[in-house]
Motif scaffolding. Structure first.
Motif, PDB file in Angstrom:
ATOM      1  N   VAL A   1      33.358  35.471  32.885  1.00 28.25           N
ATOM      2  CA  VAL A   1      34.543  34.600  32.916  1.00 28.25           C
ATOM      3  C   VAL A   1      34.116  33.157  32.980  1.00 28.25           C
ATOM      4  CG1 VAL A   1      36.660  34.044  34.171  1.00 28.25           C
ATOM      5  CG2 VAL A   1      35.848  36.402  34.021  1.00 28.25           C
ATOM      6  N   SER A   2      34.919  32.277  32.393  1.00 24.50           N
ATOM      7  CA  SER A   2      34.655  30.846  32.439  1.00 24.50           C
ATOM      8  C   SER A   2      34.709  30.355  33.878  1.00 24.50           C
ATOM      9  CB  SER A   2      35.682  30.090  31.585  1.00 24.50           C
ATOM     10  OG  SER A   2      35.514  28.701  31.776  1.00 24.50           O
ATOM     11  N   SER A   3      33.967  29.293  34.146  1.00 25.62           N
ATOM     12  CA  SER A   3      33.926  28.754  35.512  1.00 25.62           C
ATOM     13  C   SER A   3      35.211  28.056  35.910  1.00 25.62           C
ATOM     14  CB  SER A   3      32.756  27.769  35.643  1.00 25.62           C
ATOM     15  OG  SER A   3      32.924  26.705  34.713  1.00 25.62           O
ATOM     16  N   LYS A   4      36.076  27.780  34.937  1.00 24.80           N
ATOM     17  CA  LYS A   4      37.339  27.118  35.247  1.00 24.80           C
ATOM     18  C   LYS A   4      38.350  28.146  35.743  1.00 24.80           C
ATOM     19  CE  LYS A   4      36.788  23.325  31.961  1.00 24.80           C
ATOM     20  NZ  LYS A   4      37.404  22.598  30.825  1.00 24.80           N
ATOM     21  N   CYS A   5      39.019  27.818  36.827  1.00 23.23           N
ATOM     22  CA  CYS A   5      40.064  28.656  37.448  1.00 23.23           C
ATOM     23  C   CYS A   5      39.550  30.052  37.784  1.00 23.23           C
ATOM     24  CB  CYS A   5      41.272  28.763  36.536  1.00 23.23           C
ATOM     25  SG  CYS A   5      42.749  29.438  37.362  1.00 23.23           S
ATOM     26  N   PRO A   6      38.443  30.122  38.568  1.00 27.04           N
ATOM     27  CA  PRO A   6      37.909  31.451  38.891  1.00 27.04           C
ATOM     28  C   PRO A   6      38.690  32.157  40.006  1.00 27.04           C
ATOM     29  CG  PRO A   6      36.581  29.776  39.924  1.00 27.04           C
ATOM     30  CD  PRO A   6      37.613  29.045  39.120  1.00 27.04           C
ATOM     31  N   TYR A   7      39.496  31.422  40.790  1.00 27.04           N
ATOM     32  CA  TYR A   7      40.201  32.025  41.933  1.00 27.04           C
ATOM     33  C   TYR A   7      41.699  31.722  41.838  1.00 27.04           C
ATOM     34  CZ  TYR A   7      35.408  31.974  43.660  1.00 27.04           C
ATOM     35  OH  TYR A   7      34.062  32.135  43.786  1.00 27.04           O
ATOM     36  N   PRO A   8      42.430  32.375  40.988  1.00 30.24           N
ATOM     37  CA  PRO A   8      43.877  32.111  40.877  1.00 30.24           C
ATOM     38  C   PRO A   8      44.676  32.539  42.109  1.00 30.24           C
ATOM     39  CG  PRO A   8      43.271  33.994  39.529  1.00 30.24           C
ATOM     40  CD  PRO A   8      41.987  33.404  40.017  1.00 30.24           C
TER      41      PRO A   8
ATOM     42  N   VAL B   1      46.424  38.707  34.004  1.00 34.00           N
ATOM     43  CA  VAL B   1      45.088  39.084  33.506  1.00 34.00           C
ATOM     44  C   VAL B   1      44.007  38.472  34.382  1.00 34.00           C
ATOM     45  CG1 VAL B   1      43.518  38.946  31.526  1.00 34.00           C
ATOM     46  CG2 VAL B   1      45.968  39.340  31.164  1.00 34.00           C
ATOM     47  N   ARG B   2      44.127  37.175  34.723  1.00 33.82           N
ATOM     48  CA  ARG B   2      43.103  36.525  35.536  1.00 33.82           C
ATOM     49  C   ARG B   2      43.084  37.091  36.956  1.00 33.82           C
ATOM     50  NH1 ARG B   2      39.704  32.517  34.844  1.00 33.82           N
ATOM     51  NH2 ARG B   2      40.512  32.051  32.802  1.00 33.82           N
ATOM     52  N   LEU B   3      44.263  37.446  37.513  1.00 39.25           N
ATOM     53  CA  LEU B   3      44.276  38.070  38.840  1.00 39.25           C
ATOM     54  C   LEU B   3      43.644  39.460  38.787  1.00 39.25           C
ATOM     55  CD1 LEU B   3      47.810  37.013  40.144  1.00 39.25           C
ATOM     56  CD2 LEU B   3      45.594  36.270  41.015  1.00 39.25           C
ATOM     57  N   ASP B   4      43.887  40.183  37.675  1.00 38.91           N
ATOM     58  CA  ASP B   4      43.219  41.492  37.554  1.00 38.91           C
ATOM     59  C   ASP B   4      41.709  41.324  37.458  1.00 38.91           C
ATOM     60  OD1 ASP B   4      45.628  42.748  37.615  1.00 38.91           O
ATOM     61  OD2 ASP B   4      45.836  42.907  35.425  1.00 38.91           O
TER      62      ASP B   4
ATOM     63  N   ASP C   1      40.361  40.714  40.859  1.00 38.32           N
ATOM     64  CA  ASP C   1      40.263  41.974  41.610  1.00 38.32           C
ATOM     65  C   ASP C   1      39.022  42.757  41.187  1.00 38.32           C
ATOM     66  OD1 ASP C   1      42.592  41.384  42.912  1.00 38.32           O
ATOM     67  OD2 ASP C   1      43.883  42.601  41.606  1.00 38.32           O
ATOM     68  N   TYR C   2      38.782  42.780  39.853  1.00 35.92           N
ATOM     69  CA  TYR C   2      37.623  43.511  39.357  1.00 35.92           C
ATOM     70  C   TYR C   2      36.323  42.865  39.805  1.00 35.92           C
ATOM     71  CZ  TYR C   2      34.216  45.473  36.113  1.00 35.92           C
ATOM     72  OH  TYR C   2      33.102  46.083  35.577  1.00 35.92           O
ATOM     73  N   ALA C   3      36.289  41.523  39.806  1.00 33.19           N
ATOM     74  CA  ALA C   3      35.064  40.829  40.204  1.00 33.19           C
ATOM     75  C   ALA C   3      34.773  41.004  41.685  1.00 33.19           C
ATOM     76  CB  ALA C   3      35.184  39.343  39.865  1.00 33.19           C
ATOM     77  N   SER C   4      35.801  41.086  42.524  1.00 38.91           N
ATOM     78  CA  SER C   4      35.576  41.216  43.968  1.00 38.91           C
ATOM     79  C   SER C   4      35.156  42.634  44.345  1.00 38.91           C
ATOM     80  CB  SER C   4      36.853  40.831  44.732  1.00 38.91           C
ATOM     81  OG  SER C   4      37.926  41.697  44.360  1.00 38.91           O
ATOM     82  N   SER C   5      35.625  43.676  43.620  1.00 39.39           N
ATOM     83  CA  SER C   5      35.233  45.059  43.933  1.00 39.39           C
ATOM     84  C   SER C   5      35.186  45.858  42.615  1.00 39.39           C
ATOM     85  CB  SER C   5      36.217  45.705  44.909  1.00 39.39           C
ATOM     86  OG  SER C   5      37.530  45.625  44.398  1.00 39.39           O
ATOM     87  N   PRO C   6      34.076  45.684  41.894  1.00 41.15           N
ATOM     88  CA  PRO C   6      34.017  46.341  40.565  1.00 41.15           C
ATOM     89  C   PRO C   6      33.946  47.856  40.629  1.00 41.15           C
ATOM     90  CG  PRO C   6      31.919  45.318  41.099  1.00 41.15           C
ATOM     91  CD  PRO C   6      32.884  44.919  42.183  1.00 41.15           C
ATOM     92  N   PHE C   7      33.438  48.435  41.694  1.00 38.63           N
ATOM     93  CA  PHE C   7      33.255  49.876  41.769  1.00 38.63           C
ATOM     94  C   PHE C   7      34.412  50.577  42.475  1.00 38.63           C
ATOM     95  CE2 PHE C   7      29.028  47.896  41.724  1.00 38.63           C
ATOM     96  CZ  PHE C   7      28.532  48.407  40.542  1.00 38.63           C
ATOM     97  N   GLU C   8      35.174  49.869  43.312  1.00 36.43           N
ATOM     98  CA  GLU C   8      36.310  50.474  44.009  1.00 36.43           C
ATOM     99  C   GLU C   8      37.550  49.627  43.739  1.00 36.43           C
ATOM    100  OE1 GLU C   8      35.502  50.843  48.117  1.00 36.43           O
ATOM    101  OE2 GLU C   8      33.751  52.139  47.854  1.00 36.43           O
ATOM    102  N   PRO C   9      38.248  49.890  42.657  1.00 32.80           N
ATOM    103  CA  PRO C   9      39.437  49.086  42.325  1.00 32.80           C
ATOM    104  C   PRO C   9      40.524  49.252  43.396  1.00 32.80           C
ATOM    105  CG  PRO C   9      39.312  51.039  40.924  1.00 32.80           C
ATOM    106  CD  PRO C   9      38.001  50.984  41.684  1.00 32.80           C
TER     107      PRO C   9
ATOM    108  N   SER D   1      46.432  42.772  43.127  1.00 32.67           N
ATOM    109  CA  SER D   1      46.660  41.605  43.981  1.00 32.67           C
ATOM    110  C   SER D   1      47.863  40.790  43.533  1.00 32.67           C
ATOM    111  CB  SER D   1      45.417  40.720  44.003  1.00 32.67           C
ATOM    112  OG  SER D   1      45.117  40.258  42.690  1.00 32.67           O
ATOM    113  N   LYS D   2      48.223  40.858  42.243  1.00 39.71           N
ATOM    114  CA  LYS D   2      49.370  40.079  41.793  1.00 39.71           C
ATOM    115  C   LYS D   2      50.652  40.535  42.492  1.00 39.71           C
ATOM    116  CE  LYS D   2      49.720  43.085  37.716  1.00 39.71           C
ATOM    117  NZ  LYS D   2      49.701  43.128  36.245  1.00 39.71           N
ATOM    118  N   TYR D   3      50.705  41.844  42.816  1.00 42.50           N
ATOM    119  CA  TYR D   3      51.877  42.329  43.544  1.00 42.50           C
ATOM    120  C   TYR D   3      51.759  42.049  45.046  1.00 42.50           C
ATOM    121  CZ  TYR D   3      52.766  44.806  39.193  1.00 42.50           C
ATOM    122  OH  TYR D   3      52.992  45.111  37.873  1.00 42.50           O
ATOM    123  N   CYS D   4      50.548  42.195  45.578  1.00 37.95           N
ATOM    124  CA  CYS D   4      50.345  41.928  47.021  1.00 37.95           C
ATOM    125  C   CYS D   4      50.630  40.464  47.346  1.00 37.95           C
ATOM    126  CB  CYS D   4      48.911  42.293  47.410  1.00 37.95           C
ATOM    127  SG  CYS D   4      48.558  44.061  47.339  1.00 37.95           S
TER     128      CYS D   4
END
Length: 593
Positions: free
Chosen positions: A226-233, A279-282, A285-293, A298-301
């Protein structure tokens, strides 16, 4: 040794049931009025049946025993009832403390606005003076989010949001400098709305920057970087929580207005999270826990968190506003009670000043005085006046045509009230009304502080007292013309030392005592109808003030023997014609409707 006995009439003796031994007092031989009324008098010698105070005590004991018996019989039931009643009273008191019951009859349940428009307007105008502290939430949110900006994209939308925030900062700085002068409610609300708009504008526009950059990214998968811009929406949602807290701070915006703004910003963020940043929030989520989705994206939480925080802050704002309004009502009640207490204090003070002379009333109202202190004061140069209506006794009758004498008392009250009104004149400020005894009016001069402090003739107040007596005669003549009566005054004046004081704890009464008072009373009782009688010593004092007198001769005065007295006949060489007021025909009661 002086023997003190109770003097009673034959009518009183008939009610004593032979419980006292009496002896003839022959009061009818000493008093002409008793003889005319056919009243026989007696002295009580001793009690034949001693008084038994134990009867009252036994009655009280019987009452107490009855109460204890009833308590013992009811026993536990009374305790339960008392306990339940105490709980209900306590619950009611606590409910009133919370404010719900207190506002129930005064404000609408939804808007919390007072039903009375005047009270609502006064509530806003009486709010605490403007303080910029409640508006500092906006700049604080910007300071807290500043470290994260370098991880977020910088685009045209961000520059626009920063411009709005800077505008708000300038306005807030000016309002802070003029905080004491900013009292208009519309200006307070305008600043609060400007703060809300600047925060919401910066937040939402910055989120759109992240959305625009999203279009240049490749489709997300496990192998794409992912691009370095807006990595934490997700940070925008956290910023939104801080923004909601800042919006809930201003107290001069109603909770419904805050609810509208908070739900508006929270709803807009939820839509952006779910439909634009999904898409960026998904990917986050994938970047924070790639093996345990995560089971819930998080967009709903984050959206649920924003709505829950907004709802919680609305509830807190409603409770805070309810508390402020409740405190305002209680403050109004306290102010009203304080005003009632001040009014009651003024009324009590006015009542005391009507009962007692001003300098005596001031003494009793002073905090330095102890409640057990006895007020007394001796005066060396005092003038005393007695003025009576001798033919009022013939006027008074307790017949049905006079409403059992009420109409006669009404007329006497009118006369005395007119006499009192004369004392309100400035020239008679040194004259004090002492009391009335039946139809006899008693006044004195020289016992006020002003009379003692003024650099005038020593007996100037005595001359004023004579002028007051002449004004009483004029006032009565005016009443006679209006009521078709022919009442007259018989007056006596004397001067000398007296002792003044206040007697009584329940109904305090200001009075004067001394030989001067006794002689003045004798001057009135032994005088001639329509005339003012004085002693020879008083005559010598008043002649230099322009008063002329006619010698009457020697008059027997009890306790003083034979005294040479005079009648006042002129003032400044002008005859007063006091004899012209003598009645020429009997007076009859007049009925006043």
């Amino acid at each position: 040794m002086i023997r003190r006995r109770v003097h009673i009439s034959n009518a009183t003796l008939s009610f004593l049931n032979g419980e006292f031994e009496v002896e003839p007092a022959h009061g009818e031989d000493r008093e002409e009025a008793l003889q005319k009324a056919g009243i026989v008098t007696y002295f009580i010698v001793r009690a034949l049946k001693p008084f038994k105070p134990a009867v009252t005590k036994s009655l009280a004991s019987l009452t107490e025993d009855s109460r204890r018996t009833m308590d013992a019989r009811d026993g536990r039931n009374n305790n339960k009832e008392d306990s339940e009643e105490f709980r209900q009273r306590l619950r009611k008191e606590l409910d009133s403390k919370t404010g719900g019951a207190h506002l129930k009859g005064h404000a609408h349940w939804l808007t919390l606005r007072f039903k009375d428009a005047k009270v609502e307007s006064a509530f806003h105008n009486a709010e605490e003076a403007f303080s910029p502290l409640s508006l500092l939430g906006g700049p604080l949110v910007m300071i807290c989010t500043a470290p994260v900006w370098r991880f977020q994209p910088w685009g045209p939308f961000t520059w626009g949001g920063i411009g709005v925030v800077l505008l708000f900062a300038v306005v807030l700085a000016g309002a802070t400098c003029l905080a004491s002068a900013v009292k208009a409610m519309w200006l307070r609300r305008a600043l609060a709305l400007l703060m809300t708009f600047s925060l919401g504008d910066f937040l939402l526009l910055d989120m759109f920057n992240c959305v625009v950059i999203e279009e240049n990214l490749p489709i997300l998968n496990a192998t794409i970087t992912v691009s370095s811009k807006c990595p934490y929406p997700s940070y925008y949602s956290y910023f939104g929580v801080l923004t909601l807290v800042a919006i809930s701070m201003p107290s001069y915006v109603c909770y419904l207005g805050k609810a509208f703004l908070m739900y508006g910003i929270a709803g807009a963020q939820c839509l952006i999270n779910i439909y634009l940043l999904d898409v960026r929030l998904d990917w986050e989520d994938y970047a924070s826990s790639p093996f345990e989705p995560s089971p819930v994206p998080s967009k709903y939480c984050l959206s649920a968190t924003l709505l829950i925080v907004a709802t919680s802050l609305v509830i807190v704002s409603r409770y805070a506003e309810k508390s402020r309004r409740m405190l305002y009502l209680r403050g109004r009640e306290v102010v009203a009670q304080r005003e009632r207490a001040a009014d009651m204090k003024r009324r009590n003070g006015a009542l005391i000043y009507n009962i007692l002379p001003p300098h005596v009333a001031a003494y009793f109202l002073s905090r330095a005085r102890h409640h057990d202190d006895l007020y007394s004061q001796s005066y060396a140069d005092v003038g005393v006046l007695f003025a009576s209506m001798p033919n009022f006794a013939d006027f008074y009758s307790e017949e049905s045509i006079n409403n059992q004498g009420l109409e006669c008392l009404r007329f006497l009250n009118e006369v005395i009230s007119d006499f009192d009104a004369i004392l309100d004149q400035t020239k008679f400020k040194d004259i004090i009304k002492i009391k009335t005894i039946g139809s006899t009016y008693m006044a004195a001069s020289g016992i006020t502080e002003s009379a003692e402090s003024e650099d005038t003739a020593r007996w100037g107040h005595l001359s004023t007292l004579v002028e007051f007596a002449l004004e009483l005669k004029k006032a009565l003549s005016s009443i006679n013309e209006q009521s078709f009566n022919h009442f007259v005054l018989k007056m006596g004046i004397n001067h000398g030392p007296v002792t003044a004081g206040v007697i009584g704890a329940r109904k305090p009464h200001y009075d004067i005592w001394g030989n001067t008072v006794n002689v003045a009373s004798r001057m009135e009782s032994t005088g001639k109808v329509g005339c003012i009688q004085v002693t020879d010593e008083t005559r010598k004092i008043l002649e230099p003030f322009g008063f002329g007198f006619e010698q009457r001769g020697l008059v027997f005065v009890k306790g003083k023997g034979q005294l040479l007295t005079h009648y006042l006949v002129s003032k400044d060489g002008v005859s007063l014609n006091l004899d012209s007021d003598l009645p020429v025909e009997p007076t009859y009661p007049i009925i006043y409707q």
